[in-house]
Design a protein around this motif. Structure first.
Motif, PDB file in Angstrom:
ATOM      1  N   HIS A  60       0.818  -1.212   0.000  1.00 38.41           N
ATOM      2  CA  HIS A  60       0.000   0.000   0.000  1.00 38.41           C
ATOM      3  C   HIS A  60       0.857   1.270   0.000  1.00 38.41           C
ATOM      4  CE1 HIS A  60      -4.018  -1.789   1.706  1.00 38.41           C
ATOM      5  NE2 HIS A  60      -3.589  -2.408   0.619  1.00 38.41           N
ATOM      6  N   LEU A  61       2.131   1.136   0.336  1.00 33.33           N
ATOM      7  CA  LEU A  61       3.017   2.289   0.474  1.00 33.33           C
ATOM      8  C   LEU A  61       3.867   2.480  -0.773  1.00 33.33           C
ATOM      9  CD1 LEU A  61       4.389   1.634   4.098  1.00 33.33           C
ATOM     10  CD2 LEU A  61       2.331   2.900   3.434  1.00 33.33           C
ATOM     11  N   ASP A  62       4.208   3.735  -1.047  1.00 30.93           N
ATOM     12  CA  ASP A  62       5.191   4.019  -2.087  1.00 30.93           C
ATOM     13  C   ASP A  62       6.576   3.580  -1.603  1.00 30.93           C
ATOM     14  OD1 ASP A  62       3.201   5.131  -3.649  1.00 30.93           O
ATOM     15  OD2 ASP A  62       3.543   7.157  -2.860  1.00 30.93           O
ATOM     16  N   THR A  63       7.524   3.455  -2.529  1.00 32.71           N
ATOM     17  CA  THR A  63       8.833   2.909  -2.182  1.00 32.71           C
ATOM     18  C   THR A  63       9.516   3.685  -1.060  1.00 32.71           C
ATOM     19  OG1 THR A  63       9.160   2.028  -4.412  1.00 32.71           O
ATOM     20  CG2 THR A  63      11.123   2.316  -3.059  1.00 32.71           C
ATOM     21  N   ASP A  64       9.497   5.020  -1.136  1.00 35.59           N
ATOM     22  CA  ASP A  64      10.162   5.793  -0.087  1.00 35.59           C
ATOM     23  C   ASP A  64       9.492   5.602   1.261  1.00 35.59           C
ATOM     24  OD1 ASP A  64       7.897   7.139  -0.953  1.00 35.59           O
ATOM     25  OD2 ASP A  64       8.748   9.136  -0.638  1.00 35.59           O
ATOM     26  N   GLN A  65       8.164   5.439   1.266  1.00 33.97           N
ATOM     27  CA  GLN A  65       7.439   5.187   2.505  1.00 33.97           C
ATOM     28  C   GLN A  65       7.750   3.785   3.038  1.00 33.97           C
ATOM     29  OE1 GLN A  65       3.472   5.955   0.940  1.00 33.97           O
ATOM     30  NE2 GLN A  65       3.339   7.827   2.169  1.00 33.97           N
ATOM     31  N   GLN A  66       7.931   2.828   2.142  1.00 36.33           N
ATOM     32  CA  GLN A  66       8.269   1.475   2.569  1.00 36.33           C
ATOM     33  C   GLN A  66       9.596   1.463   3.317  1.00 36.33           C
ATOM     34  OE1 GLN A  66       8.184  -0.536  -1.223  1.00 36.33           O
ATOM     35  NE2 GLN A  66       6.056  -1.170  -0.991  1.00 36.33           N
ATOM     36  N   VAL A  67      10.606   2.131   2.752  1.00 35.00           N
ATOM     37  CA  VAL A  67      11.918   2.178   3.402  1.00 35.00           C
ATOM     38  C   VAL A  67      11.816   2.919   4.729  1.00 35.00           C
ATOM     39  CG1 VAL A  67      14.284   3.013   3.217  1.00 35.00           C
ATOM     40  CG2 VAL A  67      13.160   2.004   1.227  1.00 35.00           C
ATOM     41  N   ALA A  68      11.087   4.048   4.744  1.00 37.12           N
ATOM     42  CA  ALA A  68      10.928   4.811   5.986  1.00 37.12           C
ATOM     43  C   ALA A  68      10.230   3.975   7.052  1.00 37.12           C
ATOM     44  CB  ALA A  68      10.149   6.096   5.713  1.00 37.12           C
ATOM     45  N   ALA A  69       9.203   3.232   6.654  1.00 30.65           N
ATOM     46  CA  ALA A  69       8.489   2.387   7.610  1.00 30.65           C
ATOM     47  C   ALA A  69       9.397   1.295   8.168  1.00 30.65           C
ATOM     48  CB  ALA A  69       7.260   1.770   6.943  1.00 30.65           C
ATOM     49  N   LEU A  70      10.186   0.677   7.300  1.00 28.61           N
ATOM     50  CA  LEU A  70      11.067  -0.393   7.763  1.00 28.61           C
ATOM     51  C   LEU A  70      12.199   0.153   8.636  1.00 28.61           C
ATOM     52  CD1 LEU A  70      11.101  -2.519   4.497  1.00 28.61           C
ATOM     53  CD2 LEU A  70      10.100  -3.173   6.705  1.00 28.61           C
ATOM     54  N   ARG A  71      12.628   1.381   8.393  1.00 27.66           N
ATOM     55  CA  ARG A  71      13.608   2.002   9.290  1.00 27.66           C
ATOM     56  C   ARG A  71      12.995   2.234  10.669  1.00 27.66           C
ATOM     57  NH1 ARG A  71      15.979   5.974   4.688  1.00 27.66           N
ATOM     58  NH2 ARG A  71      17.680   4.615   3.978  1.00 27.66           N
ATOM     59  N   GLU A  72      11.741   2.651  10.678  1.00 27.08           N
ATOM     60  CA  GLU A  72      11.036   2.817  11.947  1.00 27.08           C
ATOM     61  C   GLU A  72      10.905   1.470  12.669  1.00 27.08           C
ATOM     62  OE1 GLU A  72       8.937   5.845  13.684  1.00 27.08           O
ATOM     63  OE2 GLU A  72      11.073   5.803  13.275  1.00 27.08           O
ATOM     64  N   VAL A  73      10.640   0.432  11.906  1.00 26.13           N
ATOM     65  CA  VAL A  73      10.588  -0.917  12.493  1.00 26.13           C
ATOM     66  C   VAL A  73      11.914  -1.243  13.170  1.00 26.13           C
ATOM     67  CG1 VAL A  73      10.547  -3.374  11.895  1.00 26.13           C
ATOM     68  CG2 VAL A  73       8.800  -1.836  10.975  1.00 26.13           C
TER      69      VAL A  73
END
Length: 209
Positions: free
Chosen positions: A124-137
């Motif tokens: 559901h996320l754009d690529t930059d949001q995916q990386v940002a989310a996984l960094r938050e993880v």
């Protein structure tokens, strides 16, 4: 302070379709996929578990029945889905915290979570949001903590160069694994896959903080 609302893709793809989530989950036996995800996560009593993009809460509801002594937290940007999740948890007598938040801005302190779960959310996320989310993880996971993802497998079918859903183009297990590594996660592995009617192919990917 509550973050200013921003666009997002809800659980069923359209806000008005939320009422179809439970019938859809029953028809596709989505709980079996959730069960496979939880089998891999191996949550133990006393651990803290966060689900990003929890939607109506079905993954955490199943986990709450399996491991009643775990501390469970779900975040989602959709207030309607969270209300539905809270009602379900209350009916089942389960203590689960559901919070309005985005995956790339987790409302938790560093090193505070043992497991992070994600079910059919990452695409559901754009690529930059995916990386940002996984960094938050990676930030909220304790050292040695694990993230477990199940998501649609966008690998083209044999003889086809395109996937039926444009958001799944290129969204393969290898791509998810690469995003995890880019976010600084380690011990990244694809650890299973499957296929179900309507849902189609799906894959599991895990990583360690």
């Amino acid at each position: 302070m509550t973050e200013t609302a921003r666009p997002y893709i809800p659980a069923m793809g359209r806000h008005w379709m939320l009422f179809l989530y439970d019938p859809f989950a029953r028809a596709t036996r989505l709980s079996r996929v959730h069960g496979e995800l939880l089998d891999r996560a191996g949550v133990r009593p006393g651990q803290t578990v966060l689900e990003i993009g929890c939607g109506p809460g079905d993954v955490l509801l199943q986990l709450g029945r399996r491991v009643p002594d775990a501390k469970l937290i779900g975040i989602d940007p959709d207030p309607a889905a969270l209300r539905k999740a809270r009602r379900k948890a209350a009916r089942r007598g389960l203590e689960i915290t559901f919070q309005l938040a985005y995956a790339d801005r987790l409302p938790l302190p560093d090193d505070s979570v043992d497991r992070v779960l994600s079910s059919y959310m990452l695409h559901h996320l754009d690529t930059d949001q995916q990386v940002a989310a996984l960094r938050e993880v990676g930030r909220v996971l304790r050292p040695g903590g694990e993230v477990h993802v199940v998501d649609a497998d966008g690998t083209p079918h044999q003889g086809s160069k395109r996937h039926r859903h444009p958001r799944l183009a290129g969204h393969t297990p290898d791509r998810i694994a690469d995003l995890m590594r880019e976010a600084g996660l380690t011990a990244v592995t694809e650890n299973g896959h499957g296929e179900r009617p309507v849902i189609g192919r799906y894959a599991f990917v895990r990583a360690t903080a």
